[in-house]
Design a protein around this motif. Sequence first.
Motif, PDB file in Angstrom:
ATOM      1  N   GLN A  40       0.834  -1.210   0.000  1.00 18.02           N
ATOM      2  CA  GLN A  40       0.000   0.000   0.000  1.00 18.02           C
ATOM      3  C   GLN A  40       0.861   1.250   0.000  1.00 18.02           C
ATOM      4  N   GLU A  41       1.876   1.247   0.847  1.00 15.90           N
ATOM      5  CA  GLU A  41       2.752   2.421   0.944  1.00 15.90           C
ATOM      6  C   GLU A  41       3.506   2.645  -0.368  1.00 15.90           C
ATOM      7  N   ALA A  42       3.929   1.547  -0.993  1.00 16.06           N
ATOM      8  CA  ALA A  42       4.665   1.675  -2.265  1.00 16.06           C
ATOM      9  C   ALA A  42       3.778   2.307  -3.336  1.00 16.06           C
ATOM     10  N   PHE A  43       2.523   1.869  -3.413  1.00 14.38           N
ATOM     11  CA  PHE A  43       1.630   2.456  -4.415  1.00 14.38           C
ATOM     12  C   PHE A  43       1.314   3.916  -4.073  1.00 14.38           C
ATOM     13  N   PHE A  44       1.189   4.205  -2.795  1.00 14.52           N
ATOM     14  CA  PHE A  44       0.932   5.591  -2.413  1.00 14.52           C
ATOM     15  C   PHE A  44       2.104   6.483  -2.834  1.00 14.52           C
ATOM     16  N   GLN A  45       3.316   5.999  -2.577  1.00 17.00           N
ATOM     17  CA  GLN A  45       4.484   6.806  -2.970  1.00 17.00           C
ATOM     18  C   GLN A  45       4.582   6.914  -4.492  1.00 17.00           C
ATOM     19  N   ALA A  46       4.189   5.845  -5.186  1.00 19.87           N
ATOM     20  CA  ALA A  46       4.199   5.902  -6.653  1.00 19.87           C
ATOM     21  C   ALA A  46       3.232   6.973  -7.138  1.00 19.87           C
ATOM     22  N   GLN A  47       2.099   7.076  -6.457  1.00 22.92           N
ATOM     23  CA  GLN A  47       1.114   8.093  -6.817  1.00 22.92           C
ATOM     24  C   GLN A  47       1.677   9.500  -6.613  1.00 22.92           C
ATOM     25  N   VAL A  48       2.355   9.671  -5.484  1.00 25.86           N
ATOM     26  CA  VAL A  48       2.929  10.982  -5.177  1.00 25.86           C
ATOM     27  C   VAL A  48       4.065  11.330  -6.159  1.00 25.86           C
ATOM     28  N   LYS A  49       4.858  10.298  -6.509  1.00 30.44           N
ATOM     29  CA  LYS A  49       6.049  10.553  -7.347  1.00 30.44           C
ATOM     30  C   LYS A  49       5.783  10.248  -8.824  1.00 30.44           C
ATOM     31  N   TRP A  50       4.539  10.191  -9.208  1.00 32.02           N
ATOM     32  CA  TRP A  50       4.183   9.755 -10.556  1.00 32.02           C
ATOM     33  C   TRP A  50       4.955  10.512 -11.642  1.00 32.02           C
ATOM     34  N   GLY A  51       5.166  11.787 -11.407  1.00 30.59           N
ATOM     35  CA  GLY A  51       5.863  12.620 -12.389  1.00 30.59           C
ATOM     36  C   GLY A  51       7.304  12.185 -12.628  1.00 30.59           C
ATOM     37  N   GLN A  52       7.865  11.403 -11.688  1.00 34.51           N
ATOM     38  CA  GLN A  52       9.269  10.978 -11.832  1.00 34.51           C
ATOM     39  C   GLN A  52       9.415   9.762 -12.740  1.00 34.51           C
ATOM     40  N   LEU A  53       8.300   9.107 -13.076  1.00 32.04           N
ATOM     41  CA  LEU A  53       8.384   7.924 -13.944  1.00 32.04           C
ATOM     42  C   LEU A  53       8.476   8.377 -15.394  1.00 32.04           C
ATOM     43  N   ARG A  54       9.661   8.206 -15.972  1.00 34.68           N
ATOM     44  CA  ARG A  54       9.874   8.722 -17.335  1.00 34.68           C
ATOM     45  C   ARG A  54       9.435   7.721 -18.392  1.00 34.68           C
ATOM     46  N   ASP A  55       9.589   6.437 -18.113  1.00 35.09           N
ATOM     47  CA  ASP A  55       9.278   5.414 -19.104  1.00 35.09           C
ATOM     48  C   ASP A  55       8.268   4.433 -18.488  1.00 35.09           C
ATOM     49  N   VAL A  56       7.053   4.439 -19.006  1.00 35.09           N
ATOM     50  CA  VAL A  56       5.995   3.594 -18.431  1.00 35.09           C
ATOM     51  C   VAL A  56       6.365   2.107 -18.540  1.00 35.09           C
ATOM     52  N   ASN A  57       7.180   1.763 -19.531  1.00 30.26           N
ATOM     53  CA  ASN A  57       7.606   0.367 -19.665  1.00 30.26           C
ATOM     54  C   ASN A  57       8.512  -0.081 -18.523  1.00 30.26           C
ATOM     55  N   ARG A  58       9.046   0.888 -17.783  1.00 27.06           N
ATOM     56  CA  ARG A  58       9.909   0.563 -16.642  1.00 27.06           C
ATOM     57  C   ARG A  58       9.141   0.644 -15.323  1.00 27.06           C
ATOM     58  N   ALA A  59       7.816   0.721 -15.431  1.00 28.65           N
ATOM     59  CA  ALA A  59       7.008   0.937 -14.218  1.00 28.65           C
ATOM     60  C   ALA A  59       7.197  -0.186 -13.199  1.00 28.65           C
ATOM     61  N   ARG A  60       7.295  -1.431 -13.675  1.00 24.83           N
ATOM     62  CA  ARG A  60       7.415  -2.552 -12.746  1.00 24.83           C
ATOM     63  C   ARG A  60       8.705  -2.437 -11.917  1.00 24.83           C
ATOM     64  N   ALA A  61       9.830  -2.217 -12.599  1.00 23.91           N
ATOM     65  CA  ALA A  61      11.101  -2.079 -11.885  1.00 23.91           C
ATOM     66  C   ALA A  61      11.058  -0.869 -10.947  1.00 23.91           C
ATOM     67  N   TRP A  62      10.400   0.201 -11.403  1.00 20.79           N
ATOM     68  CA  TRP A  62      10.278   1.419 -10.594  1.00 20.79           C
ATOM     69  C   TRP A  62       9.497   1.124  -9.309  1.00 20.79           C
ATOM     70  N   LEU A  63       8.384   0.417  -9.452  1.00 24.33           N
ATOM     71  CA  LEU A  63       7.577   0.062  -8.279  1.00 24.33           C
ATOM     72  C   LEU A  63       8.357  -0.831  -7.312  1.00 24.33           C
ATOM     73  N   PHE A  64       9.074  -1.785  -7.857  1.00 25.97           N
ATOM     74  CA  PHE A  64       9.852  -2.681  -6.999  1.00 25.97           C
ATOM     75  C   PHE A  64      10.933  -1.919  -6.240  1.00 25.97           C
ATOM     76  N   THR A  65      11.527  -0.938  -6.913  1.00 23.73           N
ATOM     77  CA  THR A  65      12.549  -0.122  -6.245  1.00 23.73           C
ATOM     78  C   THR A  65      11.916   0.687  -5.116  1.00 23.73           C
TER      79      THR A  65
END
Lengths: 178, 133
Positions: A40-65
């Motif tokens: 839950q916390e990881a998805f919440f932070q992903a929501q807050v930092k959404w603008g930092q995700l440059r390549d949507v194809n890397r979303a999985r690795a980004w979430l895991f990080t």
Amino acid sequence: MRWPGTTQAIEELVAEHYSSLYRYAYRLCGSSQEAEDLAQEAFFQAQVKWGQLRDVNRARAWLFTILRNVYLHKVRDRKMEKALPLDEVGDIPDRSPDPLPAIDPQRLQEALDELPEVFRTPIILFYFEDFSYRDIADQMVVPMGTIMSRLARAKSFLKNRLMQPAALVAGQPGEEDA
Amino acid sequence: MDCANARLLLNFVRTGELDPAEREALDNHLSACPDCAACAQAESRLDDALATAMQRVPFPAGLKGRILQRLAGKRRPGPWRWAAAAALVLAAGLGGLCGAQQWAARVRCAWMGGELHRRSLDIRSGNGGSPLQ
């Protein structure tokens, strides 16, 4: 922050990755309640930092990080990480028994819990999510050679722990080894 | 390819990080070297067993809904937040109004003070006229 634009994207991200993220969290911490909190916390932070995700194809690795960082913060805050010293983790893998017996997932978790996080994370990612060495190295911000070395030692450790009779499934007698 | 190189390349089979030429060289070596072929088979079986066990994680029901619920909760301001925002705007408005009134009163006093002073100087200098004309 762009809420209206990101809401749908985040919901799609949750739908696609929540189960693998939860399972990763579970293997990382060994507790279902904590794994859910981490996811839950990881998805919440992903929501807050959404603008930092440059390549949507890397979303999985980004979430895991993100999830790993959340976990490491919690570990640091609670000083709850308990694991073997690095030099006790093992060395080059020995030959596996033949035929290879099935492995009890619960015993696997107990063995993972004994590993220091720097060994536990790469082996979970390697086996569970089929990340490449390069992906794992990028996520952990260490050279690829370091990842290969840690994986070899972690694999050897798991094999030594899990190939003992008590670790095998199918109603083996003697649930605890010495 | 020698055995040492073959054992090294075996590490990359599972992750698919070998290029076609490396893969072909490895396959050629494995078909000619029973020791390395046995090692490759054993490692592959161990990898499969660990991967299978790793993925067997008890999964809680309703997790996705709870995650979405939490995200929505953080995203949309609830009624109390609207009320708090409205109260803040009202307070700022009232504060501004009071401040403006005080400022206007101060300007008026200063002007009247200056005017009285000017009139008193006029009287003293014999210019005459009512001080409050």
